[in-house]
Design an enzyme around this catalytic site. Structure first.
Site, short mmCIF file in Angstrom:
data_model
loop_
_atom_site.label_atom_id
_atom_site.label_comp_id
_atom_site.label_asym_id
_atom_site.label_seq_id
_atom_site.Cartn_x
_atom_site.Cartn_y
_atom_site.Cartn_z
N HIS A 30 35.23 -4.74 24.68
CA HIS A 30 35.56 -3.32 24.87
C HIS A 30 34.83 -2.69 26.04
CE1 HIS A 30 31.78 -2.78 22.74
NE2 HIS A 30 31.73 -1.59 23.30
C1 UD1 Z 1 31.40 3.52 22.68
C2 UD1 Z 1 30.05 3.43 23.34
C3 UD1 Z 1 29.63 1.97 23.46
C4 UD1 Z 1 29.75 1.24 22.14
C5 UD1 Z 1 31.17 1.40 21.62
C6 UD1 Z 1 31.35 0.69 20.30
C7 UD1 Z 1 29.57 5.22 24.95
C8 UD1 Z 1 29.39 5.52 26.38
N1 UD1 Z 1 30.06 4.00 24.67
O1 UD1 Z 1 32.35 2.99 23.60
O2 UD1 Z 1 28.29 1.92 23.90
O3 UD1 Z 1 29.45 -0.13 22.32
O4 UD1 Z 1 31.42 2.80 21.46
O5 UD1 Z 1 32.61 0.83 19.76
O6 UD1 Z 1 29.28 6.05 24.12
N2 UD1 Z 1 39.04 5.46 20.63
C9 UD1 Z 1 39.95 5.45 19.61
N3 UD1 Z 1 39.52 5.64 18.34
C10 UD1 Z 1 38.22 5.85 18.04
C11 UD1 Z 1 37.29 5.87 19.10
C12 UD1 Z 1 37.71 5.66 20.38
O7 UD1 Z 1 41.14 5.27 19.83
O8 UD1 Z 1 37.89 6.03 16.87
C13 UD1 Z 1 39.48 5.26 22.01
C14 UD1 Z 1 39.57 6.60 22.70
O9 UD1 Z 1 40.88 6.88 23.00
C15 UD1 Z 1 38.73 6.50 23.94
C16 UD1 Z 1 38.25 5.06 23.98
O10 UD1 Z 1 38.55 4.46 22.72
O11 UD1 Z 1 39.44 6.80 25.10
C17 UD1 Z 1 36.80 5.04 24.25
O12 UD1 Z 1 36.04 5.69 23.23
P1 UD1 Z 1 34.55 6.21 23.54
O13 UD1 Z 1 33.94 6.75 22.33
O14 UD1 Z 1 34.58 7.06 24.72
O15 UD1 Z 1 33.78 4.91 24.00
P2 UD1 Z 1 33.87 3.41 23.48
O16 UD1 Z 1 34.61 2.60 24.46
O17 UD1 Z 1 34.31 3.34 22.06
#
Ligand code: UD1
Length: 359
Positions: free
Chosen positions: A201
């Site tokens: 991811h």
């Molecule tokens: C975040 C953390 C990362 C961690 C990871 C574990 C930061 C900078 N990154 O990354 O360190 O290893 O979580 O999972 O905080 N999304 C969904 N559903 C959810 C959550 C996210 O669909 O429940 C999608 C969103 O559309 C978003 C993307 O995933 O655009 C990224 O989510 P985000 O929380 O920004 O960061 P992660 O990539 O999950």
């Protein structure tokens, strides 16, 4: 004393659970739990809270997704009135996600002391958003709990005073130790006998079209020798769909709950990942881990554990996989203080340092 914990994303939940539990047994401690809502899918959040026995958060800020600036700003804006109202003696933040940094900034400006659990880890790669979050959170924190000696050494080099740094061990392993028996008791559920468990991811791996394509074709090659089981983060699923990439015979699943994921890890022939926490869990479990990155903020998993950095190209992955398949995988040991008691040590320090009772 009042301790307010801030969590928001999947890897925070297994870290807060043992600290909540340990502090609950200490007299005079009142705890408040804030969920920022950074992760909001049931499969990324609620199921983890349930399985880890985390109480319903007192407040959910429901910030959701966004660019880094927007998400961080939204957490700050929504958290500030909560901290002003709650007036905790200590805000405890976890790991390196955007919620960690956002909460630290708000607490620091309100003059509230900050405890950082999982302090001092460094990849020395500032293109990673998590590295920025780590560096800044540690500068703001008043008590820094490190999982391993390298963390404490990094903090000293950055000028953090020795009296703020506590080498307490790995709280993620506390959750693992507590829940591994339940995970092992789960039925195998039709999983293949031998398999490679894959997670991906990191923005550097999944946001760049060419890199993602290359990694997927390497995994399809792995699948010729060993079944690939791939619980995919929502971000990764979306990227695969956007690019119309074929995952062919790979078994791509939705994100898997904590217990099921522990079971999958403990039975895997090999784990291929770009996660931080999984490098640690595989080291504890003694399962070979091939990390699809050029660096790690968790070097102890390489020097002592089962982790090997294979970079992003297919060459090193191929070589290391063949070592695993021929029974010549690297063997490791469990680092010191990864013993299931890190949160107890953290609770002792918190109570010792901040023992002005509120009631
Ligand atoms: C975040 C953390 C990362 C961690 C990871 C574990 C930061 C900078 N990154 O990354 O360190 O290893 O979580 O999972 O905080 N999304 C969904 N559903 C959810 C959550 C996210 O669909 O429940 C999608 C969103 O559309 C978003 C993307 O995933 O655009 C990224 O989510 P985000 O929380 O920004 O960061 P992660 O990539 O999950």
């Amino acid at each position: 004393m009042k301790v307010l914990h801030v969590v928001g994303a999947r890897p925070n939940f297994m870290k807060v659970a043992p600290v909540l539990k340990a502090l609950a047994t200490r007299a005079g401690v009142v705890q408040v739990l804030i969920h920022t809502g950074q992760h909001y899918d049931r499969s990324m959040s609620d199921i983890f809270l349930d399985q880890l026995g985390i109480p319903e958060p007192d407040v959910n800020l429901a910030v959701g997704s966004g660019t880094h600036a927007r998400q961080t700003a939204e957490i700050m804006t929504r958290l500030e009135p909560v901290l002003t109202e709650q007036k905790p003696e200590l805000v405890v933040v976890y790991g390196d996600v955007n919620s960690t940094l956002a909460a630290s900034l708000v607490a620091a400006k309100l003059g509230i002391r900050i405890g950082h659990v999982e302090a001092g880890l460094r990849s020395f790669d500032r293109t990673m958003p998590e590295e920025i979050n780590r560096l800044l959170t540690d500068q703001l924190a008043d008590v820094l709990f490190t999982p391993s000696a390298d963390g404490a050494a990094n903090l000293r080099k950055e000028g953090i005073p020795l009296e703020k740094i506590f080498l307490t061990g790995n709280v993620m392993i506390d959750s693992l130790v507590r829940l591994l028996p339940a995970a092992r008791a789960l039925p195998a559920n039709g999983w293949p006998e031998r398999y490679a468990l894959v997670t991906l991811h990191r923005p550097a791996n999944v946001d760049d079209d060419g890199t993602l394509k290359e990694i997927l074709s390497a995994l399809i090659e792995v699948n010729d020798q060993l079944n690939v089981v791939f619980p995919a983060h929502p971000r990764t699923r979306r990227r695969i769909a956007e690019l119309g990439l074929h995952t062919k015979s790979l078994r791509v699943l939705d994100p898997v709950p904590y217990l099921e994921f522990l079971a999958l890890q403990s039975r895997a022939t090999v784990v291929i990942t770009d996660s931080g926490g999984i490098q640690e869990e595989t080291t504890y479990l003694g399962v070979p881990c091939l990390t699809v990155r050029n660096n790690t903020e968790r070097p102890v998993t390489v020097t002592m554990g089962t982790n090997v950095l294979v970079g992003r190209g297919p060459e090193s992955l191929r070589t290391e996989l063949s070592l695993v398949l021929s029974g010549k995988a690297k063997r490791g040991t469990v680092p010191p203080l990864w013993d299931g008691r890190a949160a107890e040590r953290i609770a002792d320090i918190i109570v010792g340092q901040f023992s002005n009772p509120v009631c």
